[in-house]
Design a protein around this motif. Structure first.
Motif, PDB file in Angstrom:
ATOM      1  N   GLY A  50     -81.469 -53.140 -38.834  1.00 31.93           N
ATOM      2  CA  GLY A  50     -81.127 -52.573 -38.312  1.00 31.93           C
ATOM      3  C   GLY A  50     -79.217 -52.446 -38.722  1.00 31.93           C
ATOM      4  O   GLY A  50     -78.710 -51.996 -39.663  1.00 31.93           O
ATOM      5  N   LYS A  51     -79.044 -53.939 -38.252  1.00 32.58           N
ATOM      6  CA  LYS A  51     -77.428 -54.434 -39.199  1.00 32.58           C
ATOM      7  C   LYS A  51     -77.412 -54.524 -39.783  1.00 32.58           C
ATOM      8  O   LYS A  51     -76.151 -54.569 -40.639  1.00 32.58           O
ATOM      9  N   VAL A 107     -77.005 -51.379 -41.363  1.00 39.10           N
ATOM     10  CA  VAL A 107     -75.505 -50.861 -41.231  1.00 39.10           C
ATOM     11  C   VAL A 107     -74.144 -52.085 -41.557  1.00 39.10           C
ATOM     12  O   VAL A 107     -73.200 -51.341 -41.690  1.00 39.10           O
ATOM     13  N   SER A 108     -74.830 -53.074 -42.038  1.00 39.68           N
ATOM     14  CA  SER A 108     -73.448 -53.553 -42.344  1.00 39.68           C
ATOM     15  C   SER A 108     -73.052 -53.393 -43.275  1.00 39.68           C
ATOM     16  O   SER A 108     -73.347 -53.079 -44.966  1.00 39.68           O
ATOM     17  N   ASN A 167     -72.072 -46.857 -43.781  1.00 36.70           N
ATOM     18  CA  ASN A 167     -71.422 -46.154 -42.511  1.00 36.70           C
ATOM     19  C   ASN A 167     -72.279 -46.252 -41.409  1.00 36.70           C
ATOM     20  O   ASN A 167     -74.291 -45.373 -41.575  1.00 36.70           O
ATOM     21  N   PRO A 168     -72.504 -45.738 -40.151  1.00 36.35           N
ATOM     22  CA  PRO A 168     -73.814 -46.181 -39.292  1.00 36.35           C
ATOM     23  C   PRO A 168     -74.335 -45.073 -38.706  1.00 36.35           C
ATOM     24  O   PRO A 168     -75.323 -44.774 -38.674  1.00 36.35           O
ATOM     25  N   PHE A 218     -76.339 -43.656 -41.513  1.00 36.30           N
ATOM     26  CA  PHE A 218     -78.522 -44.200 -41.535  1.00 36.30           C
ATOM     27  C   PHE A 218     -78.799 -43.816 -40.261  1.00 36.30           C
ATOM     28  O   PHE A 218     -79.964 -43.652 -40.613  1.00 36.30           O
ATOM     29  N   CYS A 219     -77.983 -43.340 -39.774  1.00 37.12           N
ATOM     30  CA  CYS A 219     -78.467 -42.232 -38.139  1.00 37.12           C
ATOM     31  C   CYS A 219     -79.144 -40.737 -38.960  1.00 37.12           C
ATOM     32  O   CYS A 219     -80.385 -40.434 -38.786  1.00 37.12           O
ATOM     33  N   MET A 278     -76.899 -46.866 -32.682  1.00 37.79           N
ATOM     34  CA  MET A 278     -76.098 -47.860 -34.696  1.00 37.79           C
ATOM     35  C   MET A 278     -75.131 -47.473 -34.534  1.00 37.79           C
ATOM     36  O   MET A 278     -74.337 -49.040 -35.013  1.00 37.79           O
ATOM     37  N   LEU A 279     -74.563 -46.500 -33.720  1.00 32.40           N
ATOM     38  CA  LEU A 279     -73.237 -47.081 -33.478  1.00 32.40           C
ATOM     39  C   LEU A 279     -72.568 -48.726 -32.782  1.00 32.40           C
ATOM     40  O   LEU A 279     -71.778 -48.914 -33.380  1.00 32.40           O
ATOM     41  N   LYS A 297     -73.088 -51.709 -34.804  1.00 39.37           N
ATOM     42  CA  LYS A 297     -72.293 -51.398 -35.833  1.00 39.37           C
ATOM     43  C   LYS A 297     -70.694 -52.240 -35.192  1.00 39.37           C
ATOM     44  O   LYS A 297     -70.220 -53.355 -35.998  1.00 39.37           O
TER      45      LYS A 297
END
Length: 344
Positions: A34-35, A38-39, A42-43, A46-47, A94-95, A98
């Motif tokens: 996941g990293k 979101v790199s 916008n995380p 992604f969600c 996810m936030l 990030k």
């Protein structure tokens, strides 16, 4: 019918524990994957994509397996509550991912049994005791140590890290809430239906949240934070953009985390105690820490720094406090949770 799952024979104990182990290993790997997703992106988007795709896929799978798709009206409120737990768990993770690093995110996961026990006591599922209170205090001390040592000191970077830890904490509360709320649902309905209903509700909540986030310059500035100001500006200017680098992590999170891991977790939750289900989260930091260390060794510290990967550090020693607190909690005898001839 949705309630047809009541006729299912209890599985063997090893199958239940195997499902819990597999789900946590998938979650631990998802923290690293996941990293990458979101790199520089916008995380929140992604969600949304993860839940917006996984929800219908799970619902179709549930319909094919059970012949049912719609929940009974009397369970709608509980399903919405379970969906909110799932929504908050995934958005905040996810936030946090990030703003912080995957090892810290996974190190927070063993706190889930603590939150699960506290919530269970609050709703009357379990009884409070001095030993349990001591376990909670020790575990909380470990979590506080992780937050303080992992916040990076003062300044903007430290504030961002601290916010990331707060999001990880809220993620764990959301997961614990989902486990407890879905407990009654999986006793009435097939787990695949409960998972799919929860995901559909979470998807609707995620859509509203992402629209709000993407409409707020302040939120975009925060959640598009990046060491490269050019990358951060591009993310904030195009919050709905889906780069190619996001695709493969999305595939992993949809198939590995949403469908396989959550499916296994919800199925096991039908037969095991909620506290036991949460206890297996200790596998997540071991998985993500090992993967992170191997990737850094293979590609170098500069590469790891680019993607926000960090090897386990002193702040992760707080995990020992959490595990010790868990040991104190689980030293309290329990009398329920028997499945397939064994205790779960």
């Amino acid at each position: 019918a949705p309630g047809g799952g009541r006729a299912m024979e209890p599985p063997r104990l090893c199958a239940v524990h195997g499902a819990l182990v597999a789900s946590q290993l998938l979650f631990g790997g998802g923290a690293i994957v996941g990293k990458f997703g979101v790199s520089g992106t916008n995380p929140a988007l992604f969600c949304l994509l993860r839940e917006g795709i996984a929800g219908p896929l799970l619902l179709l799978t549930a319909f094919a397996a059970t012949g049912s798709a719609l929940p009974p009206w009397e369970d709608v409120a509980r399903i919405c509550a379970a969906g909110f737990g799932l929504f908050s768990n995934q958005l905040f993770f996810m936030l946090g991912l990030k703003l912080s690093d995957p090892v810290s995110g996974s190190a927070w996961q063993p706190s889930q049994p603590i939150f699960t026990m506290v919530l269970a006591i609050c709703v009357g599922y379990e009884q409070a005791s001095c030993r349990r209170a001591a376990g909670v205090l020790v575990a909380v001390a470990g979590a506080v140590f992780m937050v303080l040592m992992g916040s990076g000191g003062s300044g903007e970077s430290g504030s961002t890290q601290l916010l990331g830890h707060i999001f990880f904490c809220l993620n764990c509360v959301g997961t614990s809430a989902y486990v407890i709320i879905s407990k009654a649902l999986v006793r009435k309905h097939p787990p695949i239906l409960v998972t799919s209903w929860s995901y559909v509700v979470a998807s609707a909540m995620m859509l509203v949240s992402v629209v709000i986030i993407n409409s707020s310059p302040w939120c975009l500035q925060l959640f598009c934070d990046d060491k490269d100001p050019v990358v951060a500006a591009a993310c904030a200017d195009r919050p709905w953009h889906v780069p190619g680098a996001m695709v493969m992590p999305l595939v992993y999170w949809i198939l590995g985390n949403s469908m396989l891991a959550y499916g296994a977790l919800t199925w096991a939750n039908r037969f095991a105690k909620a506290s036991v289900v949460s206890a297996y989260t200790v596998l997540q930091p071991a998985t993500s820490g090992t993967l992170s260390m191997l990737l850094i060794l293979a590609n170098g510290e500069a590469w790891g720094d680019k993607y926000g990967l960090e090897a386990p550090g002193i702040q992760d020693l707080g995990l020992l406090g959490i595990v010790l607190g868990l040991a104190i909690l689980f030293s309290v005898p329990t009398s329920d949770g028997f499945v397939g001839g064994g205790r779960a």
